[in-house]
Each structure stands twice: as structure tokens, then as C-alpha cells.
Motif scaffolding. Structure first.
Motif, PDB file in Angstrom:
ATOM      1  N   TYR A 230       8.010   0.125   6.668  1.00 37.15           N
ATOM      2  CA  TYR A 230       8.919   0.296   5.538  1.00 37.15           C
ATOM      3  C   TYR A 230       8.341  -0.368   4.296  1.00 37.15           C
ATOM      4  CZ  TYR A 230      12.462   2.031   8.754  1.00 37.15           C
ATOM      5  OH  TYR A 230      13.139   2.783   9.675  1.00 37.15           O
ATOM      6  N   ALA A 231       8.138   0.425   3.238  1.00 36.00           N
ATOM      7  CA  ALA A 231       7.629  -0.088   1.973  1.00 36.00           C
ATOM      8  C   ALA A 231       8.698  -0.950   1.296  1.00 36.00           C
ATOM      9  CB  ALA A 231       7.229   1.075   1.076  1.00 36.00           C
TER      10      ALA A 231
ATOM     11  N   PHE B 122       3.337  -4.425  -1.305  1.00 39.63           N
ATOM     12  CA  PHE B 122       2.449  -3.384  -0.805  1.00 39.63           C
ATOM     13  C   PHE B 122       1.159  -3.970  -0.244  1.00 39.63           C
ATOM     14  CE2 PHE B 122       5.108  -0.267  -2.910  1.00 39.63           C
ATOM     15  CZ  PHE B 122       4.927   0.864  -2.123  1.00 39.63           C
ATOM     16  N   SER B 123       0.754  -5.147  -0.730  1.00 35.52           N
ATOM     17  CA  SER B 123      -0.467  -5.762  -0.207  1.00 35.52           C
ATOM     18  C   SER B 123      -0.287  -6.172   1.254  1.00 35.52           C
ATOM     19  CB  SER B 123      -0.862  -6.970  -1.059  1.00 35.52           C
ATOM     20  OG  SER B 123       0.171  -7.940  -1.080  1.00 35.52           O
ATOM     21  N   GLU B 124       0.890  -6.711   1.598  1.00 33.26           N
ATOM     22  CA  GLU B 124       1.183  -7.052   2.992  1.00 33.26           C
ATOM     23  C   GLU B 124       1.250  -5.796   3.851  1.00 33.26           C
ATOM     24  OE1 GLU B 124       3.963 -11.050   2.548  1.00 33.26           O
ATOM     25  OE2 GLU B 124       4.890  -9.068   2.320  1.00 33.26           O
ATOM     26  N   LEU B 125       1.894  -4.774   3.326  1.00 32.63           N
ATOM     27  CA  LEU B 125       1.990  -3.493   4.030  1.00 32.63           C
ATOM     28  C   LEU B 125       0.597  -2.910   4.266  1.00 32.63           C
ATOM     29  CD1 LEU B 125       3.330  -0.898   5.072  1.00 32.63           C
ATOM     30  CD2 LEU B 125       3.710  -0.221   2.701  1.00 32.63           C
ATOM     31  N   ASN B 126      -0.235  -2.947   3.247  1.00 32.11           N
ATOM     32  CA  ASN B 126      -1.590  -2.397   3.334  1.00 32.11           C
ATOM     33  C   ASN B 126      -2.401  -3.102   4.422  1.00 32.11           C
ATOM     34  OD1 ASN B 126      -3.848  -0.906   2.746  1.00 32.11           O
ATOM     35  ND2 ASN B 126      -4.076  -1.647   0.654  1.00 32.11           N
TER      36      ASN B 126
ATOM     37  N   PRO C 192       0.582   6.297  11.921  1.00 28.83           N
ATOM     38  CA  PRO C 192       1.427   5.460  11.063  1.00 28.83           C
ATOM     39  C   PRO C 192       2.321   6.302  10.154  1.00 28.83           C
ATOM     40  CG  PRO C 192      -0.905   5.252  10.464  1.00 28.83           C
ATOM     41  CD  PRO C 192      -0.832   6.211  11.584  1.00 28.83           C
ATOM     42  N   VAL C 193       3.547   5.833   9.982  1.00 29.51           N
ATOM     43  CA  VAL C 193       4.524   6.485   9.107  1.00 29.51           C
ATOM     44  C   VAL C 193       5.004   5.453   8.099  1.00 29.51           C
ATOM     45  CG1 VAL C 193       6.727   7.700   8.961  1.00 29.51           C
ATOM     46  CG2 VAL C 193       5.276   7.991  10.991  1.00 29.51           C
ATOM     47  N   VAL C 194       4.821   5.733   6.829  1.00 31.09           N
ATOM     48  CA  VAL C 194       5.297   4.843   5.767  1.00 31.09           C
ATOM     49  C   VAL C 194       6.506   5.486   5.103  1.00 31.09           C
ATOM     50  CG1 VAL C 194       4.746   3.802   3.533  1.00 31.09           C
ATOM     51  CG2 VAL C 194       3.040   3.812   5.351  1.00 31.09           C
ATOM     52  N   LEU C 195       7.602   4.740   5.044  1.00 32.43           N
ATOM     53  CA  LEU C 195       8.835   5.225   4.429  1.00 32.43           C
ATOM     54  C   LEU C 195       9.103   4.444   3.152  1.00 32.43           C
ATOM     55  CD1 LEU C 195       9.369   4.905   7.819  1.00 32.43           C
ATOM     56  CD2 LEU C 195      11.178   6.475   7.146  1.00 32.43           C
ATOM     57  N   LEU C 196       9.526   5.142   2.099  1.00 34.77           N
ATOM     58  CA  LEU C 196       9.788   4.473   0.820  1.00 34.77           C
ATOM     59  C   LEU C 196      10.761   5.285  -0.015  1.00 34.77           C
ATOM     60  CD1 LEU C 196       6.994   4.994  -1.837  1.00 34.77           C
ATOM     61  CD2 LEU C 196       7.261   6.480   0.142  1.00 34.77           C
ATOM     62  N   ASP C 197      11.267   4.666  -1.070  1.00 32.94           N
ATOM     63  CA  ASP C 197      12.071   5.353  -2.080  1.00 32.94           C
ATOM     64  C   ASP C 197      11.174   5.722  -3.248  1.00 32.94           C
ATOM     65  OD1 ASP C 197      14.167   4.688  -0.437  1.00 32.94           O
ATOM     66  OD2 ASP C 197      15.462   4.017  -2.067  1.00 32.94           O
TER      67      ASP C 197
ATOM     68  N   PHE D 253       3.023   5.784  -8.840  1.00 34.05           N
ATOM     69  CA  PHE D 253       2.815   5.384  -7.442  1.00 34.05           C
ATOM     70  C   PHE D 253       1.482   4.630  -7.277  1.00 34.05           C
ATOM     71  CE2 PHE D 253       5.627   9.106  -7.124  1.00 34.05           C
ATOM     72  CZ  PHE D 253       6.650   8.581  -6.356  1.00 34.05           C
ATOM     73  N   GLU D 254       1.213   3.708  -8.193  1.00 32.31           N
ATOM     74  CA  GLU D 254      -0.075   3.008  -8.202  1.00 32.31           C
ATOM     75  C   GLU D 254      -0.309   2.205  -6.925  1.00 32.31           C
ATOM     76  OE1 GLU D 254      -0.431   0.684 -11.716  1.00 32.31           O
ATOM     77  OE2 GLU D 254      -0.412   2.426 -13.064  1.00 32.31           O
ATOM     78  N   GLU D 255       0.692   1.436  -6.500  1.00 29.68           N
ATOM     79  CA  GLU D 255       0.508   0.603  -5.309  1.00 29.68           C
ATOM     80  C   GLU D 255       0.462   1.453  -4.043  1.00 29.68           C
ATOM     81  OE1 GLU D 255       2.046  -3.625  -5.499  1.00 29.68           O
ATOM     82  OE2 GLU D 255       3.645  -2.536  -6.560  1.00 29.68           O
ATOM     83  N   LEU D 256       1.211   2.518  -4.029  1.00 31.28           N
ATOM     84  CA  LEU D 256       1.170   3.424  -2.880  1.00 31.28           C
ATOM     85  C   LEU D 256      -0.233   3.986  -2.694  1.00 31.28           C
ATOM     86  CD1 LEU D 256       2.742   4.997  -0.672  1.00 31.28           C
ATOM     87  CD2 LEU D 256       3.150   6.769  -2.393  1.00 31.28           C
ATOM     88  N   GLN D 257      -0.934   4.233  -3.788  1.00 34.48           N
ATOM     89  CA  GLN D 257      -2.276   4.808  -3.715  1.00 34.48           C
ATOM     90  C   GLN D 257      -3.313   3.860  -3.120  1.00 34.48           C
ATOM     91  OE1 GLN D 257      -3.613   7.347  -7.081  1.00 34.48           O
ATOM     92  NE2 GLN D 257      -1.624   6.907  -8.000  1.00 34.48           N
ATOM     93  N   SER D 258      -2.955   2.584  -2.972  1.00 27.22           N
ATOM     94  CA  SER D 258      -3.883   1.638  -2.346  1.00 27.22           C
ATOM     95  C   SER D 258      -3.929   1.816  -0.829  1.00 27.22           C
ATOM     96  CB  SER D 258      -3.469   0.196  -2.675  1.00 27.22           C
ATOM     97  OG  SER D 258      -2.222  -0.129  -2.050  1.00 27.22           O
ATOM     98  N   LEU D 259      -2.957   2.563  -0.278  1.00 25.18           N
ATOM     99  CA  LEU D 259      -2.891   2.777   1.165  1.00 25.18           C
ATOM    100  C   LEU D 259      -3.812   3.933   1.582  1.00 25.18           C
ATOM    101  CD1 LEU D 259       0.991   2.602   1.698  1.00 25.18           C
ATOM    102  CD2 LEU D 259      -0.638   0.716   1.552  1.00 25.18           C
ATOM    103  N   PRO D 260      -4.283   3.942   2.828  1.00 26.03           N
ATOM    104  CA  PRO D 260      -5.105   5.049   3.334  1.00 26.03           C
ATOM    105  C   PRO D 260      -4.220   6.264   3.646  1.00 26.03           C
ATOM    106  CG  PRO D 260      -4.763   3.436   5.063  1.00 26.03           C
ATOM    107  CD  PRO D 260      -4.140   2.850   3.816  1.00 26.03           C
TER     108      PRO D 260
END
Length: 348
Positions: free
Chosen positions: A107-108, A126-130, A145-150, A162-169
Motif C-alpha cells: 500500500y502506497a 515511497f522510498s520505504e515502499l521502493n 507485486p501489487v501496489v495500490l494507491l490513490d 506521479f514522480e515518486e511512483l515512477q521510482s518504482l520498477p
């Protein structure tokens, strides 16, 4: 303290016999009290009835369901969509369908409770999530993996960039996004965030949300690939739940011109508010969205003393932090916004 009223809160509400300007709620386009929109709804109510409690798997099928689902998919740019009776149910539908040994849920930050179903960690950053996400991908676990967010989480960190989201693979992730506060309001012709997220190229994209906030009807929707939507339609969850009221879905399809007009008015109101406000930096907001959040309890009291009531309560439960938010709508007049900014500017 809760304020109890006897009718839908439009641009004004009455409290203790006095009229107050109301800048709250989620009726962004001001449709619920719009005469033209109501007349379309009443026409469809007479055709489809007040409720349709039968299963979507019944031997009797109403055409309006599939017609609306094709229409909505075309609006956002998805392959297919499926409607349900509420946005919360739509979120729970997706969360439940992905709660299996085949998936690892993440969960984001600031994810709405509608998407919570599995026992999974909610991240503050997002850094912890990443970090944990990449750790899971590097492990021997054979889980997707499934990432859920608003999409619109009112922090300004997601939509539109969605800058921080783009840091994820993202190419290795199923991305599930709740676009309740986006669809019907932001994007080209109110298409929400689907196209922007699709352009980030996740492994799979599923978007859900409410149709009440942007389209003024009681219903929820899920967008995704033909394969995903077809699989969801075969579940007992979908077959056992009552569908959205068909009168509302028909009204959505019949009100395209009204939605367009209301979005233009809302956009003008947002521009007027920002132009007139001397201290916009005191608010968290998203360009093009009508909600302006802040943390200043004395300001809430000050506005109420001057006949202005805004959204101000603990959400989603009493243990949560206080949510204070000024919300503009297409029902507000220019003089309403000028009155509001006049008092906000006295404190800057």
C-alpha cells in the motif's frame, strides 16, 4: 461538531436558522441540485425504476449496463470496464480479487481504505515502499507485486506527474489506482488518471473509483484489460452483488454536455480562487483540482464565524487526523469565491 441538515448541501447550507456559504463535500460539479441534470435523472427513473436488485448474471439483462461500461471505457481509454453499486465496493472488489498466494500486496502512502483488504503494510514514504518492493522482487518468492494507491491523495505527490511512483520498477508491478477524486474532474474531458498511468507502462494497470464525485450518480467502476474485466465478471462477488441503479447509469450517458459545461465553470472558479488568494502556499492542492487542504483549526473557526463552512472532520475514523479542506464546486458563484478569499486574505 457535526451539523445536521434536512436537504442536500449545495453552495449554501442553513445552521441554527442562518445561511452559510458551504465549501465542502465532494459534489465537485454541483450536479445533485442542478435542475437540468435532475430532469434527465427523473426521465430515466421513470424508464428504469428506482432500483434494480437482480444479479448481473440473471437470465434477464438490461442493455444499459454494458452500454455504459463501453462508454466509460472509451472515456478513460481502457480496454474494458465494469460497474458496481459504489466506489467503495469497486475498491473492495479489486482488493479481494488480488488477495491470494499469487500476489504480494503493497500500500502506497495515503491509500484510501476502500482498497484495504489484505493484511499488508501501509507505507509512509515511497522510498520505504521502493526498498521493500525491490527486496521482494529479488527474493525467491514467486509472487507478483501489487501496489495500490490513490491518484488524487490531496498531498499533491501523485496526480498529475506521479514522480515518486515512477521510482518504482513499474514494469514488474500490477498497479491498482483509486481515481475516485479524479475521474470526471481532471484530465481531458474528465478522463481522469488512467492514460497518465498507462503511459508509465506498469506490468498491468487496474483503475477503480466512484462515479458519484465527478458524475453525480451512485455507482462505482473498475477499468482494465479485457482479460481482467472478463475474469472479474465471472466471480461470485460480482454475480452476488446488486448492480448500480440503471437510472443513474443512463443519466451519466445522457449528460455529456452538462458535464462539459460544469467542468468549464469549475475550472473558472478554481482559477478565480487562486488568482484572488494572496497566500496559496498555505494550502496543499493539485493544479486543476478544486480541493485545497490545510492544517489550521483556528482558520476553520474564523471562517465559520464569518458564515463560511468547510469540510472539517476526522477521516476515515475518529482515530484519524483532522481533515480540513476548502472545496470549490461548479455551483459556486463568483461572488461566493470573492467573499471566501476576502476573509482568507485578512489572515495572510
Amino acid at each position: 461538531m457535526a451539523i445536521f441538515i434536512d436537504s442536500f448541501p449545495g453552495r449554501t447550507i442553513r445552521k441554527d436558522g442562518k445561511e452559510y456559504l458551504y465549501f465542502g463535500g465532494t459534489g465537485y460539479l454541483g450536479l445533485q441540485l442542478d435542475n437540468e441534470f435532475q430532469n434527465i435523472f427523473i426521465k430515466n427513473l421513470r424508464k428504469y425504476g428506482t432500483n434494480y436488485g437482480a444479479s448481473r448474471k440473471s437470465n434477464i439483462q438490461l442493455n444499459i449496463f454494458e452500454e455504459t461500461e463501453k462508454y466509460l471505457a472509451n472515456i478513460v481509454g481502457s480496454e474494458a470496464s465494469i460497474t458496481l453499486s459504489s466506489g467503495y465496493l469497486a475498491g473492495q472488489f479489486i482488493a479481494k480479487s488480488l488477495n491470494s498466494v499469487d500476489y504480494q500486496i503493497f500500500y502506497a502512502p495515503n491509500t484510501h481504505s476502500a482498497l484495504y483488504h489484505a493484511e499488508a503494510k501501509s507505507y509512509d514514504t515511497f522510498s520505504e515502499l521502493n526498498f521493500d518492493l525491490r527486496k521482494q522482487l529479488a527474493s525467491d518468492e514467486n509472487k507478483v507485486p501489487v501496489v495500490l494507491l490513490d491518484t488524487v491523495d490531496f498531498s499533491g505527490k501523485n496526480y498529475p506527474e506521479f514522480e515518486e511512483l515512477q521510482s518504482l520498477p513499474l514494469h514488474e508491478i500490477i498497479l491498482v489506482a483509486d481515481d475516485s477524486h479524479g475521474i470526471g474532474i481532471v484530465g481531458e474531458q474528465g478522463n481522469g488518471a488512467y492514460t497518465k498511468l498507462k503511459n508509465l507502462h506498469p506490468k498491468e494497470l487496474i483503475v477503480c473509483g466512484s462515479l458519484g464525485k465527478g458524475f453525480g450518480i451512485q455507482a462505482g467502476v473498475v477499468f482494465g484489460s479485457q482479460q481482467r474485466i472478463a475474469a472479474l465478471k465471472e466471480t461470485a462477488f460480482f454475480g452476488g452483488a446488486s448492480p448500480a441503479a440503471p437510472a443513474g447509469l443512463a443519466t451519466l450517458m445522457d449528460s455529456e454536455e452538462i458535464y462539459e459545461q460544469k467542468r468549464l465553470i469549475l475550472n473558472d472558479n478554481i482559477k478565480l480562487f487562486i488568482h484572488n488568494l494572496q497566500s496559496i502556499e498555505k494550502f496543499d492542492y493539485i493544479i486543476g483540482h478544486p480541493a485545497f487542504s490545510f492544517s489550521n483549526e483556528p482558520l476553520v473557526d474564523y471562517l465559520e464565524k464569518n458564515k463560511i463552512i468547510i469540510t472539517n472532520f476526522k477521516y476515515p475514523n475518529t482515530a484519524s487526523s483532522l481533515m480540513s479542506r476548502i472545496v470549490l464546486s461548479a455551483s459556486h458563484k463568483k461572488e461566493d469565491i470573492q467573499y471566501l478569499t476576502q476573509y482568507l486574505n485578512t489572515l495572510s
